[in-house]
Motif scaffolding. Sequence first.
Motif, PDB file in Angstrom:
ATOM      1  N   ALA A  31       0.816  -1.222   0.000  1.00  0.00           N
ATOM      2  CA  ALA A  31       0.000   0.000   0.000  1.00  0.00           C
ATOM      3  C   ALA A  31       0.841   1.260   0.000  1.00  0.00           C
ATOM      4  CB  ALA A  31      -0.936  -0.016   1.210  1.00  0.00           C
ATOM      5  N   HIS A  35       3.316   4.530   1.634  1.00  0.00           N
ATOM      6  CA  HIS A  35       3.146   5.688   2.514  1.00  0.00           C
ATOM      7  C   HIS A  35       1.865   6.467   2.225  1.00  0.00           C
ATOM      8  CE1 HIS A  35       6.982   5.445   4.600  1.00  0.00           C
ATOM      9  NE2 HIS A  35       7.542   5.161   3.442  1.00  0.00           N
ATOM     10  N   ASP A  36       1.494   6.582   0.956  1.00  0.00           N
ATOM     11  CA  ASP A  36       0.294   7.356   0.623  1.00  0.00           C
ATOM     12  C   ASP A  36      -0.946   6.759   1.279  1.00  0.00           C
ATOM     13  OD1 ASP A  36       1.767   9.131  -0.858  1.00  0.00           O
ATOM     14  OD2 ASP A  36       1.287   8.214  -2.793  1.00  0.00           O
ATOM     15  N   TRP A  37      -1.068   5.423   1.235  1.00  0.00           N
ATOM     16  CA  TRP A  37      -2.220   4.793   1.860  1.00  0.00           C
ATOM     17  C   TRP A  37      -2.161   4.975   3.379  1.00  0.00           C
ATOM     18  CZ3 TRP A  37      -3.326   1.227   5.584  1.00  0.00           C
ATOM     19  CH2 TRP A  37      -4.657   0.836   5.670  1.00  0.00           C
ATOM     20  N   LEU A  38      -0.984   4.817   3.968  1.00  0.00           N
ATOM     21  CA  LEU A  38      -0.854   4.967   5.422  1.00  0.00           C
ATOM     22  C   LEU A  38      -1.182   6.386   5.880  1.00  0.00           C
ATOM     23  CD1 LEU A  38       2.328   2.833   6.109  1.00  0.00           C
ATOM     24  CD2 LEU A  38       0.000   2.326   6.860  1.00  0.00           C
ATOM     25  N   ASP A  39      -0.919   7.365   5.027  1.00  0.00           N
ATOM     26  CA  ASP A  39      -1.251   8.754   5.366  1.00  0.00           C
ATOM     27  C   ASP A  39      -2.755   9.011   5.323  1.00  0.00           C
ATOM     28  OD1 ASP A  39       1.406   9.350   5.766  1.00  0.00           O
ATOM     29  OD2 ASP A  39       1.691  10.252   3.783  1.00  0.00           O
ATOM     30  N   PRO A  78      -5.606   6.222   5.196  1.00  0.00           N
ATOM     31  CA  PRO A  78      -6.098   4.852   5.009  1.00  0.00           C
ATOM     32  C   PRO A  78      -7.560   4.805   4.574  1.00  0.00           C
ATOM     33  CG  PRO A  78      -5.427   5.241   7.312  1.00  0.00           C
ATOM     34  CD  PRO A  78      -5.233   6.504   6.566  1.00  0.00           C
ATOM     35  N   SER A  79      -7.845   3.871   3.697  1.00  0.00           N
ATOM     36  CA  SER A  79      -9.216   3.611   3.279  1.00  0.00           C
ATOM     37  C   SER A  79      -9.465   2.113   3.451  1.00  0.00           C
ATOM     38  CB  SER A  79      -9.448   4.043   1.830  1.00  0.00           C
ATOM     39  OG  SER A  79      -8.546   3.383   0.978  1.00  0.00           O
ATOM     40  N   PRO A  89      -9.471  -1.222   0.050  1.00  0.00           N
ATOM     41  CA  PRO A  89      -8.322  -2.024  -0.388  1.00  0.00           C
ATOM     42  C   PRO A  89      -7.841  -2.990   0.699  1.00  0.00           C
ATOM     43  CG  PRO A  89      -7.784   0.331  -0.431  1.00  0.00           C
ATOM     44  CD  PRO A  89      -9.199   0.200   0.014  1.00  0.00           C
ATOM     45  N   LEU A  90      -7.935  -2.557   1.934  1.00  0.00           N
ATOM     46  CA  LEU A  90      -7.507  -3.413   3.038  1.00  0.00           C
ATOM     47  C   LEU A  90      -8.469  -4.589   3.204  1.00  0.00           C
ATOM     48  CD1 LEU A  90      -5.568  -4.012   5.286  1.00  0.00           C
ATOM     49  CD2 LEU A  90      -6.757  -2.365   6.705  1.00  0.00           C
ATOM     50  N   TYR A 122      -7.758  -7.098   0.498  1.00  0.00           N
ATOM     51  CA  TYR A 122      -6.535  -7.815   0.850  1.00  0.00           C
ATOM     52  C   TYR A 122      -6.819  -8.848   1.937  1.00  0.00           C
ATOM     53  CZ  TYR A 122      -1.875  -8.590   2.801  1.00  0.00           C
ATOM     54  OH  TYR A 122      -0.726  -9.164   3.282  1.00  0.00           O
ATOM     55  N   TYR A 146      -7.236  -1.945   9.938  1.00  0.00           N
ATOM     56  CA  TYR A 146      -7.697  -0.612   9.550  1.00  0.00           C
ATOM     57  C   TYR A 146      -7.757   0.322  10.760  1.00  0.00           C
ATOM     58  CZ  TYR A 146     -10.680   3.043   7.610  1.00  0.00           C
ATOM     59  OH  TYR A 146     -11.190   4.245   7.215  1.00  0.00           O
TER      60      TYR A 146
END
Length: 160
Positions: free
Chosen positions: A89, A91-95, A97-98, A101-102, A105, A152
Amino acid sequence: MGELILAGLFMGLGGTLAMDIWSEVLARGFGQPRPAWARIGRWAAHLPGGRVFHPDINAVAPVSGELALGWGVHYFVGLSYGVLFALLAGHDWLDAPSFLPLWAYALVTVGAGWFLLQPGMGLGWAAARTPNPWKVRGMGLVAHTVFGLGMYAVAVLAAP
């Protein structure tokens, strides 16, 4: 990359703890059997000998510490899934989170249980040799959804 790994470890831990709390709620509230960590430990203990698939894990010789090993495998896998997701995912996702996608996964990770662990323990592909395979499959999907929710929650709490 170190930040991603650390974030993934915490996410995997949160997801695994959420899954464990969920299984405890099901056991205490609804009489659902708890996961068979000792049998999973027994299965894992026989892997170094080259034996992945067993007709019936209950018929395999018990090993010392199989319960602790099963719990260890459970947490190792959960932490590994968390790290892999964080690396995928980024850094962008961690900044920001949605969940979608999680969740996707987390649902994909149920495949390891269906196509490696369950047949390895003699339960058949996707629990086909169990008395109620669709119930087992459904419970697996719900448990992995809970795993995703736990991951999440950690990601949201850690986001800037």
